[in-house]
Every structure is written in C-alpha cells, then in structure tokens.
Scaffold this active site. Sequence first.
Site, PDB file in Angstrom:
ATOM      1  N   GLU A  37     -19.096  -2.591   2.199  1.00 63.22           N
ATOM      2  CA  GLU A  37     -18.190  -1.786   3.036  1.00 63.22           C
ATOM      3  C   GLU A  37     -18.490  -0.295   2.885  1.00 63.22           C
ATOM      4  OE1 GLU A  37     -13.392  -0.907   3.459  1.00 63.22           O
ATOM      5  OE2 GLU A  37     -14.081  -2.718   2.418  1.00 63.22           O
ATOM      6  N   HIS A  40     -12.000  -6.845  -5.238  1.00 62.48           N
ATOM      7  CA  HIS A  40     -12.150  -6.016  -4.040  1.00 62.48           C
ATOM      8  C   HIS A  40     -12.898  -4.740  -4.402  1.00 62.48           C
ATOM      9  CE1 HIS A  40     -10.842  -3.304  -0.772  1.00 62.48           C
ATOM     10  NE2 HIS A  40     -10.671  -4.403  -0.052  1.00 62.48           N
ATOM     11  N   HIS A  79       0.812  -1.228   0.000  1.00 63.13           N
ATOM     12  CA  HIS A  79       0.000   0.000   0.000  1.00 63.13           C
ATOM     13  C   HIS A  79       0.846   1.280   0.000  1.00 63.13           C
ATOM     14  CE1 HIS A  79      -2.920  -2.981   1.403  1.00 63.13           C
ATOM     15  NE2 HIS A  79      -3.891  -2.115   1.228  1.00 63.13           N
ATOM     16  N   ASP A 113       0.592  -0.571  -7.610  1.00 64.58           N
ATOM     17  CA  ASP A 113       0.188  -0.849  -6.238  1.00 64.58           C
ATOM     18  C   ASP A 113      -1.042  -1.763  -6.246  1.00 64.58           C
ATOM     19  OD1 ASP A 113      -1.148  -0.367  -3.535  1.00 64.58           O
ATOM     20  OD2 ASP A 113       0.646   0.853  -3.314  1.00 64.58           O
ATOM     21  N   GLY A 114      -1.105  -2.657  -5.267  1.00 62.74           N
ATOM     22  CA  GLY A 114      -2.255  -3.538  -5.175  1.00 62.74           C
ATOM     23  C   GLY A 114      -3.540  -2.830  -4.813  1.00 62.74           C
ATOM     24  N   HIS A 115      -3.453  -1.618  -4.287  1.00 66.46           N
ATOM     25  CA  HIS A 115      -4.655  -0.869  -3.897  1.00 66.46           C
ATOM     26  C   HIS A 115      -4.650   0.496  -4.572  1.00 66.46           C
ATOM     27  CE1 HIS A 115      -8.018   0.716  -1.777  1.00 66.46           C
ATOM     28  NE2 HIS A 115      -8.021  -0.212  -0.840  1.00 66.46           N
ATOM     29  N   CYS A 138     -16.488   2.164   2.992  1.00 65.06           N
ATOM     30  CA  CYS A 138     -15.529   2.786   2.073  1.00 65.06           C
ATOM     31  C   CYS A 138     -15.906   2.561   0.613  1.00 65.06           C
ATOM     32  CB  CYS A 138     -14.124   2.237   2.315  1.00 65.06           C
ATOM     33  SG  CYS A 138     -13.277   2.947   3.741  1.00 65.06           S
ATOM     34  N   GLU A 180     -13.690  -8.992   0.464  1.00 60.12           N
ATOM     35  CA  GLU A 180     -14.408  -7.698   0.474  1.00 60.12           C
ATOM     36  C   GLU A 180     -14.829  -7.324  -0.949  1.00 60.12           C
ATOM     37  OE1 GLU A 180     -12.329  -5.557   4.294  1.00 60.12           O
ATOM     38  OE2 GLU A 180     -11.373  -5.217   2.354  1.00 60.12           O
ATOM     39  N   CYS A 217      -9.991   2.087   8.087  1.00 63.98           N
ATOM     40  CA  CYS A 217     -10.130   2.887   6.875  1.00 63.98           C
ATOM     41  C   CYS A 217     -11.449   3.648   6.839  1.00 63.98           C
ATOM     42  CB  CYS A 217     -10.006   2.001   5.644  1.00 63.98           C
ATOM     43  SG  CYS A 217     -11.103   0.563   5.642  1.00 63.98           S
ATOM     44  N   CYS A 218     -12.522   3.058   7.372  1.00 58.60           N
ATOM     45  CA  CYS A 218     -13.847   3.653   7.206  1.00 58.60           C
ATOM     46  C   CYS A 218     -14.070   4.932   8.033  1.00 58.60           C
ATOM     47  CB  CYS A 218     -14.932   2.630   7.510  1.00 58.60           C
ATOM     48  SG  CYS A 218     -14.982   1.243   6.347  1.00 58.60           S
TER      49      CYS A 218
END
Length: 622
Positions: A327, A259, A147, A197-199, A329, A311, A405-406
């Site tokens: 979620e 995701h 991340h 990046d994976g996210h 987010c 997710e 994160c939320c």
Amino acid sequence: MSTSPDAVTSSRSPAASSKGRWQPVGLGQARITGGFWAPRQDRNGESAIPSGLDQLESAGNLQNLRLAAGIGEGEAIGPVFADSDVYKWLEAAAWEYGRNPNEDLLKRQRELTAVVAAAQREDGYLDSVVQLRYGDEGRYQQLVWSHEHYCAGHLIQAAVAQVRCTGDRELLDVATKLADHLVATFGDGEGQTVDVDGHPVIEMALVELYRETGTPAYLDLAKWFVEARGHGIIKEHGHEPTYFSDRLPVREATTVEGHSVRAVYLAAGATDVALETGDTELLDALKVQFEHMWSTKTYITGGLGARWEGEAFGDEYELPPDRAYAETCAAIGGIQWAWRMLLATGEASYADAIERMLYNGFLAGVSLKGTEYFYVNPLQLRGGAHPDNGRSPAHGRRGWFDCACCPPNIMRTLASLDGYLASSGDGAIQLHQYAAGVVQAGDVELRVETNYPWDEAVRITAGGPATVELRIPAWAEGATVNGKPVEAGTYARVEAAEIDLQLPMATRVIAADPRVDAVRGCVALERGPLVYAVEQADQQVEVDDLHVLPSASVATSHDDGLLDGVTVLRTRGRAGTGHRGGWPFTAEAADAVGDEVDVVAVPYYAWANREIGAMRVWLPRA
C-alpha cells in the site's frame, strides 16, 4: 580526525542521545529548487492539492464536518474515518503554503479550519461521523474500529503544520482542546478509560504537539498509548490482536506484523517517544524490528505489506510480486519511521531505506501528472488482468478511492519532501537525499546542483569552508568526494567550500533471495536509487513469456521524451513458447524458448503512465 580543508573521512555515528543524534533543519531551510523532484512538487501544489479538495467535497467528507458544525441537514456519508482525509489535506495545504505561499490556498485552509472548529464539541471531542451517527453516547464505544484517535492524530498533525507554515493558530487551538480531552479521558488513572485505538497515529501526533507546545501531558499520553499495546486490551474486546500490532508489547516485539500501515505508524510513534524520553531500551527494540522488516518483509521496491487479506505483512520472505499489496500509505509510514530512526542513530542505512521507498514504493503510487493514484503497488501485473477490486492496479491509476487514505497522504508527503533532505548536528550539516536546491543551517548555506538520479555528479558549494556529512549510498561502490574514494554505506565528512561528489550509477543485476519462493531464480535491474520494470509497451514479445539472458550486458541511454525523461535500460532475452496447455508442464516445454529479443526496462515508478498492460520487476533467467 583531520580538520584540514578538503579532508574526507567515513563516519559511522554513535548511539543516539536522548534527543537524537541529529536534528532536522528549520522550516524553509531546505528547499528543492529544480531537478527530479521540483516538477513533481509543482504538480502536487498546482493540480493535486486543489483537485483533492474537490474530491473531498464530492465524496461527502466536507459535508460531514459541516453537518457536525450545524450547517445544513443530512446524514453522515462514507467511512467512519472520513475526517482523517480532510485533515491530511489540510496538512498538505499547510506544507504547500510554506513551500510556495498562495493566498487562494490560504483562504481555503482558513475556511475549512473554521468549519472544523465549529464542529468541535465544547469538551474538546471531535469526530464528525461518530457525532452524527451515534451521538455523545457513542464516543469510544468501538475504538478498535472507529478510528477516533486516528482522526484526532491527523488533525493534530495538520494543526502543527499549519501554525508552523502560516502562523495561524485556530486549528492548533482545536488540536490542543482535543488533546486535553484525550489526556483527561485515557490512561490508567482514576476515572480514566484504559483503551487504545485500532489504528495508531495518535502517538506520533501527540509527540509533535508536545514539541510545538511544550505541554508534558501530551508526551506522557503518547508514551502511555505506546506502552499499553500488547497487554490484551484489544483481545479483551474480542478481536485477534495481530492485525492491530497488539499481540506483544512494543519493547518486546522483534518484528513488525499485521496491518502494515498500522504497524509502521505505531513504530514511528514509539521512536518519537524513545527520542523524547531518552528510552534507549525502547529504541534498541525498534532497531531490531526495523532491521527484521527490512531484511525479510520488504520488497525490492521498498514496498511494505505482502497480503491483500488484512493489508498486512506476511511471514518472513513471503513476498509474492503479483499479489503484493504494498500500500502506498505503508511506504509513506515506512519513510516516516526510517526518518525518525535516522535522526535517532545517524546510521546511513535508514537514509538508504528512505531513498529506496521514496523513489520506488512511494513514487509509483502517483501518476506523472500528479492527479491519479495507486492504492496497491504490485511488482507484477499479468497481461489481460481483470480488475476485480476497486483498488486493483489493473484499473490503472485512479483519481480517487472509496477509502481515500492514499491520495492526501501522497499530497502531504510531496509538499513536505524538502524536510527529508538534511539535518544538522555534531558541528556539521548532513545531506541525506540529493536534490537540486538550497540547504541552510545556522550561518552556513549550501547550494546543491545535480541531475540525480540520472547523473552521478552532485556539486555542493558554500560561501566559505563548511563541514558537511554526505550520505554515500550502499549501492554506490567506487564513490568519491573531491576525487578521494569514500566508503559506501556511510557518511563521508568533508570540510570544504566546494564539494564534488560522484556516485557511480552502474547498472546492477540483483538476484532474488532464494528464500522468496515466488521469485526464486529471477533477477531485477537497478540503477542508482531506482528499481526498474519491464512494461508491455516497450517489448517485442509478451512480458509474461519473457526471460533474460544471464550473460547479456545492460546498456543505458537517457530519453528526454519518454515518461517525463528517464534513463532506459536495455538487455537481451528470449521469449518462452507461450505454452498455454494444461498440466503436466514438461521440462521440454519450459526449455523451448524462442529467438533472442531486446528487453527494455524503465523505472518502476513510471509504469502504467502510457497504457495498462503487463509489467514485471522480477525476470526469470533463460
């Protein structure tokens, strides 16, 4: 098109230009001053944001940055993406200061910004957890999971918000130094690293930094990151690519998958790239993806993500209400994507999507007090549910999470909510979301008076004749502007000094799509932009056994003393026998329902504010 005073027409906007169909109004030119959203913003600013900083202190996120800055001794604490929650808090604090200047909040921002600046390496690199755990040699070695770009993206977004709202440039200097480092490091040029990046989130952030600074290299890198997806990079690292939205190139995908937060963040960043580069092919692909998501992979609440595992989005119509992940987010990311698509196209359907997500999928994620949160937002909770996971809604809303994160994401969204109200373009002000407040564009100032979403009336006044485009929600059949009927699902263009918009708030009984197996034969209740739920606290019988009568009418009443003031829906139903035997469950048992009972429904966003008990949105028909 008539230009006479009070002329009203329906407007379906043409395709986007290279910079979009519409432009956001300037900072501070849209302000919520009362009604439904103002107290929620006030609680966010007065309680949630200050307590959020305390939570980040307790969780160790702030200490990580201090250690990276050489302040104190110790080891990194928490997940590898811990810095991102600090940056989301900084962004929330910036927007809140712009909304309601507060010197103590500004002082806290500046103190934390100084720590962030001190933690940055000389070459621009910054990620406290990686620096502390792995040192310089550990940079970008596990980018699929580390991340590092994700944290950088949230830092950049915070820096842009801070300079726009406070004028302070220290965090922007950190952000540009970090972005310059990324520009030098990543790409397909000589000596550069070909990796993603994976996210996702860096894509959105770099485009916004380009808009703030005018530096073309930031837009170029954002475009490169978008185009690099789907070409085997993550698979070459030994990972199945679907989870990371990396199975197909963005412009070749026809839906969202994997995701849910990653997917919608990537799509929002790709939309930004399409807007700034005039890439109509990319924008057309994103239109297809959004439409497929909205029609086959989105809950009635606007919730996104059907699977706890990963997710993730599921397959088409895989939308179980009790196992919904949805979620918070993801709803926020969905709003961000829909906003960009709205600006690009001017199509009312995207503003409708924002409204559904805001009032339902997003708002359910925060308590009425503003300081407790849901990470997961199911559409059903069974009586006596066991909270076997820290994120389980059976706990009720919680003050914080190990993966936090939320909460700061909610904070920054509420603090910046004014910006989603309106835009300008084509010689008009467009009103997308209805809230009591003031909207200004150029020399035109509009004052909006409304008790939306409870009442149907929206009163708009200007100092003189103004050209305004008003969203007429798709659910608002029979809407009128200054007494004249207008088409639902469009924008009505009107030129007047005073505008009376009426959006009929008829209760709607929505039948489930039969392709959603888990709720086939069920119905849900809606009124205006709100989805409703039945909670155990209001029922005479067990919610799990409740059926509604297909022919029963639905009555409405407003209760100022309930759940901060809500409009309540009442209909009639029957209770099942409460059969708890084993199989086979016979048809006779299924048909053996009890006496008629009242069924009381409250807005979905307000559930779990009194007690933790059974709840459901979709109700079987008796």
